[in-house]
Each structure stands twice: as C-alpha cells, then as structure tokens.
Design a protein around this motif. Sequence first.
Motif, PDB file in Angstrom:
ATOM      1  N   ARG A 128       0.836  -1.204   0.000  1.00 27.35           N
ATOM      2  CA  ARG A 128       0.000   0.000   0.000  1.00 27.35           C
ATOM      3  C   ARG A 128       0.875   1.260   0.000  1.00 27.35           C
ATOM      4  NH1 ARG A 128      -5.284   0.191   3.580  1.00 27.35           N
ATOM      5  NH2 ARG A 128      -5.792  -1.357   2.023  1.00 27.35           N
ATOM      6  N   GLN A 143      -9.815   1.388   5.125  1.00 24.41           N
ATOM      7  CA  GLN A 143      -9.191   1.391   6.447  1.00 24.41           C
ATOM      8  C   GLN A 143      -7.664   1.395   6.320  1.00 24.41           C
ATOM      9  OE1 GLN A 143     -10.858   1.643   9.387  1.00 24.41           O
ATOM     10  NE2 GLN A 143     -12.624   1.929   8.058  1.00 24.41           N
ATOM     11  N   PRO A 144      -6.980   2.221   7.127  1.00 25.53           N
ATOM     12  CA  PRO A 144      -5.509   2.235   7.075  1.00 25.53           C
ATOM     13  C   PRO A 144      -4.943   0.935   7.650  1.00 25.53           C
ATOM     14  CG  PRO A 144      -6.312   3.656   8.842  1.00 25.53           C
ATOM     15  CD  PRO A 144      -7.517   3.160   8.099  1.00 25.53           C
ATOM     16  N   SER A 145      -3.712   0.643   7.262  1.00 27.44           N
ATOM     17  CA  SER A 145      -3.023  -0.544   7.767  1.00 27.44           C
ATOM     18  C   SER A 145      -2.573  -0.317   9.199  1.00 27.44           C
ATOM     19  CB  SER A 145      -1.800  -0.843   6.903  1.00 27.44           C
ATOM     20  OG  SER A 145      -2.180  -1.044   5.564  1.00 27.44           O
TER      21      SER A 145
END
Length: 186
Positions: A128, A143-145
């Motif tokens: 990403r 959603q962020p990692s």
Amino acid sequence: MNKLDLQDFKSNRLCRRRDFWADYSNRFERLRILLPKTSQIAIGYQIQGDVDLLEDDGSDPTEVCIFDFGEWFVVEFFRGRGSETRLFPKNSRNEQILFGESILSVKRIRCLGGNKHDHKFLWQIFSRIWLANNGILPNPNTQPSRNPTADQLQQRENRLERWKREIERLEREAKVYCNKICFLID
C-alpha cells in the motif's frame, strides 16, 4: 476458490490478494485477467469480460491481473513462486504488450522488468505504501493498515531476503525463455 482444489493456505492467500485489490477497485481504468488453463477448466469458462488464457511457459500456475491505473499498469501474480506485483509506466509499448497482445505468459511479463513488490509477510502494509508512493491510492474510506512491531519487521526482512533470491532466479529463467522465443521467431 474451492473449485481450483487448492490447499487451504493457498486459497486464503488468493482471498487476501483479491481483498487487497478490492480496496483499489474504484481506481481501475481497465482490467485484464489471465488464467492458466487449469483455472479456466476449473471455473468452467464462466467468467465474462477481458479474460484470456495465460500461455504455459513452465512457470508455476498463477492467475494474473493487469490493472490500468491511468499513469501506471500494475501486474499482479496471485500465486506461485515469486508471486509478485509489478509496476510499469503507462506508455504505448507497455500498453500494446499488456493490453493488446493476445498471448502472454508469466515469463514474458517478467521479461518486461518493471518495479517489483513482494507478497511476503506484511506485504499488504508495504505494498500500500509502495503504491501510494507512485500515486496509486486506495478507494476512499479504505481502512488504514496497522503498524507492525519491531519483531514483525525483522521477520519480514528475513523472508524478503529469500524472496529476492527467488525472484532473481525466476527473472533469469524468464530472460532465457524470452531470448529463446525471440530466436525461434527470427
């Protein structure tokens, strides 16, 4: 995935790759899917759209997706040794080969080079970031990692070293294959 008769861990890998790319689905301008003969038979030719047969060049069976993100083409090898993602600039040569050529194989795609990214431990987080650094962003509201721990980062580094050696070997095999094919055509 169960129609392919894969072991559970391989089926899970395919699902994780599918889910990863679903987070980018609104960004695709075009998509081309290449299937090995075994997958086409298992699925029963029930897929519609830009789906082609992947030429058998002796590589591990894998499904391949080619994504057009506007300025970049992203090629995803979903499974097998290497199992990488490759990034190619969008130019007429790459466009002709990746979207115009009717016959592609894993080795032919690897012969194109490109910037590559692994599918090793924590690959989703780092992929990403890699994509974002090239201006390829996920869909809005993705959603962020999570942040990896120091121990996880060390595990990743150890696995990456083996992957780098493997991908170098696969690229050498691809070059030999492509040189042989070019020689036979001339």
